[in-house]
Structures are given as structure tokens and as C-alpha cells.
Enzyme design. Structure first.
Site, mmCIF file in Angstrom:
data_model
loop_
_atom_site.group_PDB
_atom_site.id
_atom_site.type_symbol
_atom_site.label_atom_id
_atom_site.label_comp_id
_atom_site.label_asym_id
_atom_site.label_seq_id
_atom_site.Cartn_x
_atom_site.Cartn_y
_atom_site.Cartn_z
ATOM 1 C CB SER A 6 -2.307 1.216 12.567
ATOM 2 O OG SER A 6 -1.882 2.304 11.771
ATOM 3 C CE LYS A 65 -3.684 -2.394 2.523
ATOM 4 N NZ LYS A 65 -4.521 -2.445 3.749
ATOM 5 C CE LYS A 100 -4.574 1.895 5.388
ATOM 6 N NZ LYS A 100 -3.480 1.721 4.437
ATOM 7 C CB SER A 117 -6.258 -7.018 5.593
ATOM 8 O OG SER A 117 -5.659 -6.119 4.667
ATOM 9 C CB VAL A 157 8.045 0.802 5.684
ATOM 10 C CG1 VAL A 157 7.603 1.939 4.773
ATOM 11 C CG2 VAL A 157 9.373 0.228 5.191
ATOM 12 C CB ALA A 174 0.164 -8.930 8.745
ATOM 13 C CB THR A 223 -5.258 2.325 9.023
ATOM 14 O OG1 THR A 223 -5.462 1.322 8.032
ATOM 15 C CG2 THR A 223 -3.782 2.644 9.088
#
Length: 333
Positions: free
Chosen positions: A250, A103, A187, A134, A275, A136, A244
Site C-alpha cells: 500500500s 480509486k 479507505k 486487490s 500517486v 496489483a 490497504t
């Protein structure tokens, strides 16, 4: 089907496990041999603690794992998507489906990631973006999750549905690749802002305002760049925004919390240890908005805090005291 997942971070690993559960022959590629050796020795990804890696999951650091694959999942950080696509292009079988699950927006070109991939591989391979709310950590634990598969090629989008869908992972199809990718990337900027708000001790009212008005400006830019309005009310828009902005999974929100508590931006990004896509997306989104002539006040405010060191409390005042507006921009016209 034989499938390679390129990128053994938390998200790539979680998706590899979904594919493995569905009976596919799956190889998980790591950028370094050292990373691959850790996974092989521990049979667990440090980013997905408590989630075992079955022996059936093949592990490698050799890119030739893509040879003979019917599908290849690109799960690297956004900054590495183009170089990875370039490296594997000569190794791919004809008509291999490329699935972008990262993303972000490419920093130097302001292209979406599927556009960057297409520049490297040409029109020889169908390209699909898989996105949605989603984490992980939750997908790895088999928490029910719903995402969207977007491609200009309907058969490719529906193939990705078939590859991933099971009783815990549902996939919808879409042809709005631009809308899906921009919702997913932008987002992250709003999630950083939500985290900053949390870090400053503001409440639910403030976060709800940031999310709602943030979604408005994401959709405004997305439509200007060719996306469809309704996409931003879907899984890759409001769905991804909710998850998020509200979860401690997040990285963007956690980074924002640090900044809101007074940690300098560069230090906060470093402390997260992975990241923080929203940091980079803020600059790219601002550039896209200026080029398209689209007003994005929250994104502009985020840029000023992240890159120019502006005090978040001053930024909040500036946002709250902007010239009065109608909520629906075409009302009473």
C-alpha cells in the site's frame, strides 16, 4: 471480446493480464510512447517485477486502440480519469462498456470517478466500477483475489463479472455504485493514518482502533451521500480497508509510515514515487463531510496533519480525549 485497458501502471497491467488469461483480445495503452516502448522492450512492467508480459498482449500509446472494443477499462490515476474519458468518448463504439478501476474522488468537483466519466461520455455507454481488496502485485502473480463490480445497469455489472472471473479472480456484482466507490476512495485516508501510527511506533491496538472507527465514519458519510450501510461491510469497504491498512504494498500506508517517522508530508508523498490517493482524498472527504454535516474526526485529524502540519502525536491525544460517546450511535435512545 476486444478490450482496451487505458493506463499501464501496475493495476492496469495486472487487470490486462487477467483479461488476457480469459481469452480476450487485449491492448494495454500507455500515456507516453516511451512508457509503451519500455514495456515492449522488456516484456515486463517495472511496477510488477517478475511478471512477464506475453507477446499476445498488445501495447500502444495510441488512444484509437479503443475503436471496435466491446469494453474499455479506465485504469489511469484518479486525476486523469476525466480527461481520458473525454479523449476517448468520440472514438467509442455504441454501447461500449466503460469499466472504472481507479480509486479516488475527483479533487475539484468531489464527484466519484464514474460520475466524472458520465459527465464526459453522457448516457450512451454503461459504466461500471470495479473495486475491492486487490493489490496489483498479487493479482499479477495469480494470488486468489475477490472484488466487486458495481453499476446501475445490472447487465453491465454481470458482463464485467463474466469478463474477469476465473479460478484466481472472483467478482461479485452490486448496484450500489456510490457505496462501492466511496469505500474504495475513503479507505486510503485511513490507510495513511494507519501508516502514521506504525511510523510513530504504536501497535496493533492503535491500528485496530483507527481501522474500526475509520470504517464507521466512512460508512457514515457514504450513507449520507446515498450509499447503503451493508456495502461498507463488504469487499469495497472493510475488505479494501484491511488490505490497504496492513500491507506494505500500500502506497498510502508506506507514505504514512514516513510521515509518522518525521518526514514532512510533501517529501513523503514525493518519496513514494507514485500517486498517494489518500493525500488528495483527505481534503475531498473533509469537504464532503462538511457539506453533508457528517462528523469524521479521524479524517479531520488526517487533514490537519497532511495539510496544516499538525504534530501527529498531538492529534492522537486530541482523538483519544474527545467527549465520550456510545459506540452504537442510536443505543439507549
Amino acid at each position: 471480446m476486444r478490450i482496451s485497458v487505458l493506463g499501464s501502471g501496475g493495476w492496469g497491467t495486472a487487470l490486462a493480464l487477467v483479461l488476457l488469461d480469459n481469452g480476450h483480445d487485449v491492448t494495454l495503452w500507455s500515456y507516453t510512447q516511451e512508457e509503451s516502448d519500455v514495456l515492449a522492450a522488456q516484456r515486463e512492467n517495472p511496477l510488477l517485477k517478475g511478471v512477464p508480459l506475453p507477446q499476445e498482449l498488445k501495447l500502444t500509446a495510441a488512444l484509437d486502440c479503443v475503436k471496435g472494443c466491446g469494453a474499455v477499462v479506465l485504469a489511469t490515476p484518479s486525476f486523469a480519469v476525466r480527461s481520458t474519458a473525454r479523449a476517448v468518448a468520440p472514438l467509442l463504439e455504441p454501447d461500449t462498456v466503460l469499466i472504472s478501476v481507479s480509486k479516488g474522488i475527483e479533487k475539484d468537483t468531489s464527484l466519484t470517478l464514474t460520475e466524472a466519466i458520465a459527465q464526459e461520455v453522457g448516457n450512451r455507454f454503461p459504466i461500471v466500477a470495479l473495486s475491492g481488496p486487490s493489490h496489483a502485485e498479487e493479482v499479477g502473480r495469480h494470488v486468489p483475489t475477490v472484488v466487486v463490480s458495481a453499476s446501475k445497469d445490472r447487465s453491465a455489472a454481470e458482463l464485467v463479472q463474466d469478463l474477469f472471473m476465473n479460478e484466481r479472480f472472483r467478482v461479485y456484482a452490486s448496484d450500489d455504485v456510490v457505496g462501492v466507490e466511496l469505500g474504495a476512495a475513503l479507505k486510503n485516508v485511513i490507510a495513511l493514518c494507519a501508516g502514521i501510527s506504525d511510523g510513530m511506533g504504536f501497535g496493533d491496538n492503535t491500528k485496530a482502533a483507527l481501522m474500526t472507527r475509520g470504517l464507521t465514519e466512512i460508512a457514515r458519510l457514504g450513507v449520507a451521500l446515498g450509499g447503503r450501510q451493508e456495502t461498507f461491510a463488504g469487499l469495497s469497504g472493510v475488505g479494501d480497508l484491511i488490505v490497504t491498512c496492513t500491507s506494505m504494498h500500500s502506497r498510502n500506508r508506506r507514505c504514512g509510515i514516513l510521515i509518522g517517522k518525521g518526514t514532512p508530508t510533501e517529501q513523503a508523498v514525493k518519496e513514494i514515487g507514485a500517486v498517494v490517493e489518500g493525500y488528495y482524498a483527505a481534503a475531498t472527504a473533509r469537504a464532503l463531510a462538511q457539506k453533508a454535516g457528517v462528523e469524521m474526526p479521524i479524517t479531520e485529524a488526517a487533514y490537519q496533519v497532511l495539510y496544516n502540519g499538525k504534530d501527529p502525536r498531538k492529534v492522537i491525544v486530541d482523538l483519544m480525549t474527545r467527549k465520550r460517546r456510545h459506540e452504537l450511535e442510536d443505543s439507549w435512545v
